[in-house]
Scaffold this motif. Structure first.
Motif, PDB file in Angstrom:
ATOM      1  N   GLN A  55       0.847  -1.196   0.000  1.00  0.00           N
ATOM      2  CA  GLN A  55       0.000   0.000   0.000  1.00  0.00           C
ATOM      3  C   GLN A  55       0.876   1.237   0.000  1.00  0.00           C
ATOM      4  O   GLN A  55       2.069   1.169   0.301  1.00  0.00           O
ATOM      5  CB  GLN A  55      -0.952   0.018   1.188  1.00  0.00           C
ATOM      6  CG  GLN A  55      -0.290   0.202   2.534  1.00  0.00           C
ATOM      7  CD  GLN A  55      -1.301   0.140   3.665  1.00  0.00           C
ATOM      8  OE1 GLN A  55      -2.240  -0.644   3.628  1.00  0.00           O
ATOM      9  NE2 GLN A  55      -1.097   0.960   4.656  1.00  0.00           N
ATOM     10  N   LEU A  58      -1.452   8.272  -1.845  1.00  0.00           N
ATOM     11  CA  LEU A  58      -1.616   8.761  -3.214  1.00  0.00           C
ATOM     12  C   LEU A  58      -1.002  10.142  -3.407  1.00  0.00           C
ATOM     13  O   LEU A  58      -1.132  11.013  -2.545  1.00  0.00           O
ATOM     14  CB  LEU A  58      -3.103   8.847  -3.570  1.00  0.00           C
ATOM     15  CG  LEU A  58      -3.866   7.534  -3.589  1.00  0.00           C
ATOM     16  CD1 LEU A  58      -5.351   7.799  -3.789  1.00  0.00           C
ATOM     17  CD2 LEU A  58      -3.340   6.628  -4.680  1.00  0.00           C
ATOM     18  N   THR A 123      -3.869   3.738  -1.643  1.00  0.00           N
ATOM     19  CA  THR A 123      -4.165   2.610  -2.515  1.00  0.00           C
ATOM     20  C   THR A 123      -3.528   1.356  -1.929  1.00  0.00           C
ATOM     21  O   THR A 123      -2.494   1.440  -1.273  1.00  0.00           O
ATOM     22  CB  THR A 123      -3.661   2.838  -3.957  1.00  0.00           C
ATOM     23  OG1 THR A 123      -4.065   1.752  -4.779  1.00  0.00           O
ATOM     24  CG2 THR A 123      -2.149   2.976  -4.021  1.00  0.00           C
ATOM     25  N   TYR A 125      -2.326  -2.442  -3.345  1.00  0.00           N
ATOM     26  CA  TYR A 125      -2.111  -3.133  -4.605  1.00  0.00           C
ATOM     27  C   TYR A 125      -1.451  -4.478  -4.370  1.00  0.00           C
ATOM     28  O   TYR A 125      -0.747  -4.677  -3.395  1.00  0.00           O
ATOM     29  CB  TYR A 125      -1.295  -2.282  -5.577  1.00  0.00           C
ATOM     30  CG  TYR A 125       0.003  -1.737  -5.035  1.00  0.00           C
ATOM     31  CD1 TYR A 125       1.194  -2.372  -5.300  1.00  0.00           C
ATOM     32  CD2 TYR A 125       0.018  -0.576  -4.267  1.00  0.00           C
ATOM     33  CE1 TYR A 125       2.386  -1.878  -4.809  1.00  0.00           C
ATOM     34  CE2 TYR A 125       1.203  -0.067  -3.778  1.00  0.00           C
ATOM     35  CZ  TYR A 125       2.386  -0.726  -4.047  1.00  0.00           C
ATOM     36  OH  TYR A 125       3.563  -0.230  -3.556  1.00  0.00           O
ATOM     37  N   TRP A 134      -4.938  -2.961  -8.222  1.00  0.00           N
ATOM     38  CA  TRP A 134      -4.940  -2.033  -7.106  1.00  0.00           C
ATOM     39  C   TRP A 134      -6.329  -1.463  -6.908  1.00  0.00           C
ATOM     40  O   TRP A 134      -7.134  -1.384  -7.825  1.00  0.00           O
ATOM     41  CB  TRP A 134      -3.884  -0.947  -7.245  1.00  0.00           C
ATOM     42  CG  TRP A 134      -3.885  -0.112  -8.487  1.00  0.00           C
ATOM     43  CD1 TRP A 134      -4.417   1.124  -8.645  1.00  0.00           C
ATOM     44  CD2 TRP A 134      -3.279  -0.424  -9.752  1.00  0.00           C
ATOM     45  NE1 TRP A 134      -4.194   1.592  -9.920  1.00  0.00           N
ATOM     46  CE2 TRP A 134      -3.494   0.663 -10.606  1.00  0.00           C
ATOM     47  CE3 TRP A 134      -2.577  -1.531 -10.224  1.00  0.00           C
ATOM     48  CZ2 TRP A 134      -3.034   0.688 -11.917  1.00  0.00           C
ATOM     49  CZ3 TRP A 134      -2.126  -1.501 -11.533  1.00  0.00           C
ATOM     50  CH2 TRP A 134      -2.342  -0.400 -12.358  1.00  0.00           C
ATOM     51  N   VAL A 136      -8.124   1.917  -5.191  1.00  0.00           N
ATOM     52  CA  VAL A 136      -7.807   3.292  -4.826  1.00  0.00           C
ATOM     53  C   VAL A 136      -8.977   3.896  -4.057  1.00  0.00           C
ATOM     54  O   VAL A 136     -10.131   3.784  -4.466  1.00  0.00           O
ATOM     55  CB  VAL A 136      -7.527   4.132  -6.095  1.00  0.00           C
ATOM     56  CG1 VAL A 136      -7.323   5.593  -5.763  1.00  0.00           C
ATOM     57  CG2 VAL A 136      -6.320   3.572  -6.838  1.00  0.00           C
ATOM     58  N   ASN A 137      -8.674   4.539  -2.938  1.00  0.00           N
ATOM     59  CA  ASN A 137      -9.670   5.299  -2.173  1.00  0.00           C
ATOM     60  C   ASN A 137      -9.375   6.779  -2.394  1.00  0.00           C
ATOM     61  O   ASN A 137      -8.452   7.328  -1.810  1.00  0.00           O
ATOM     62  CB  ASN A 137      -9.592   4.949  -0.687  1.00  0.00           C
ATOM     63  CG  ASN A 137     -10.586   5.743   0.141  1.00  0.00           C
ATOM     64  OD1 ASN A 137     -11.258   6.643  -0.344  1.00  0.00           O
ATOM     65  ND2 ASN A 137     -10.661   5.424   1.421  1.00  0.00           N
ATOM     66  N   ASN A 138     -10.152   7.412  -3.233  1.00  0.00           N
ATOM     67  CA  ASN A 138      -9.985   8.837  -3.519  1.00  0.00           C
ATOM     68  C   ASN A 138     -10.787   9.720  -2.581  1.00  0.00           C
ATOM     69  O   ASN A 138     -10.737  10.936  -2.689  1.00  0.00           O
ATOM     70  CB  ASN A 138     -10.427   9.146  -4.958  1.00  0.00           C
ATOM     71  CG  ASN A 138      -9.352   8.835  -5.962  1.00  0.00           C
ATOM     72  OD1 ASN A 138      -8.169   8.962  -5.672  1.00  0.00           O
ATOM     73  ND2 ASN A 138      -9.746   8.418  -7.141  1.00  0.00           N
ATOM     74  N   GLY A 186     -13.727   5.941  -5.614  1.00  0.00           N
ATOM     75  CA  GLY A 186     -12.652   4.960  -5.667  1.00  0.00           C
ATOM     76  C   GLY A 186     -12.852   4.025  -6.836  1.00  0.00           C
ATOM     77  O   GLY A 186     -13.888   4.051  -7.498  1.00  0.00           O
TER      78      GLY A 186
END
Length: 193
Positions: A55, A58, A123, A125, A134, A136-138, A186
């Protein structure tokens, strides 16, 4: 031009496959991570292949939506549970994607792992042989996602086998699945490691 197809994968995983005339290539994972924040979470052997979960934080906390109707949402829920959440699949234009059987090894490694939390703007992965996946948590909140074939493992398999060079409408180089068709919440992405 956009063509949407409804496809069922596994035992209940539902995705919308959105094919665009020209879809940009995926962002390389190394460009997603802030240098020095990458951490190996664990490593396991599956069918003779090493599967590594890592991980990082970002660099950018957003990705441009491929669906123009989306603006960055204001999220108010805490610990959003994405298990069973719909996601829209986008195949990335290009050639040389991962071997889908390598991606199946990744899916097999995580499918019985229950669930996991993803911190805001990070993120997680996993990599094995030619495949890297992966999530991703945006968003500005913690997210919880399930690892089973109806969720993460199923999405990995679906993207690997439906967004590869030989897929009709392609060639493709992996793809992504945006939760609620909105990458600001995400997404899961599969590409070459």
């Amino acid at each position: 031009m956009r063509l949407s197809l409804l496809a069922t994968c596994g035992t209940g995983f539902l995705a919308t496959l959105a094919l665009a005339a020209s879809v940009p290539a995926p962002t390389k994972l190394t460009s997603l991570c802030i240098t020095g924040t990458e951490v190996v979470v664990h490593t396991v052997e599956v069918n003779g292949q090493t599967v590594t979960t890592s991980q990082c934080d970002l660099v950018l906390s957003q990705r441009q939506s491929r669906n123009p109707r989306h603006a960055r949402p204001v999220l108010s829920a805490r610990n959003r549970n994405l298990c069973g959440a719909p996601c829209t699949t986008y195949c990335n234009g290009g050639t040389g994607g991962p071997n889908p059987f390598d991606c199946s090894a990744l899916a097999a490694a995580i499918q019985n792992g229950g669930g996991f939390n993803i911190s805001p703007h990070t993120t997680q992965y996993i990599s094995s042989a030619s495949c890297q996946a992966w999530i991703v948590n945006n968003s500005d909140e913690d997210q919880y996602y399930c690892s089973d074939q109806n969720n993460y493992a199923g999405v990995i398999n679906y993207l690997a086998f439906n967004c590869q060079a030989s897929t009709g409408g392609g060639p493709y180089n992996g793809g992504s699945c945006h939760f609620y068709d909105n990458p600001y919440i995400g997404y899961v992405e599969v590409g070459t490691s």
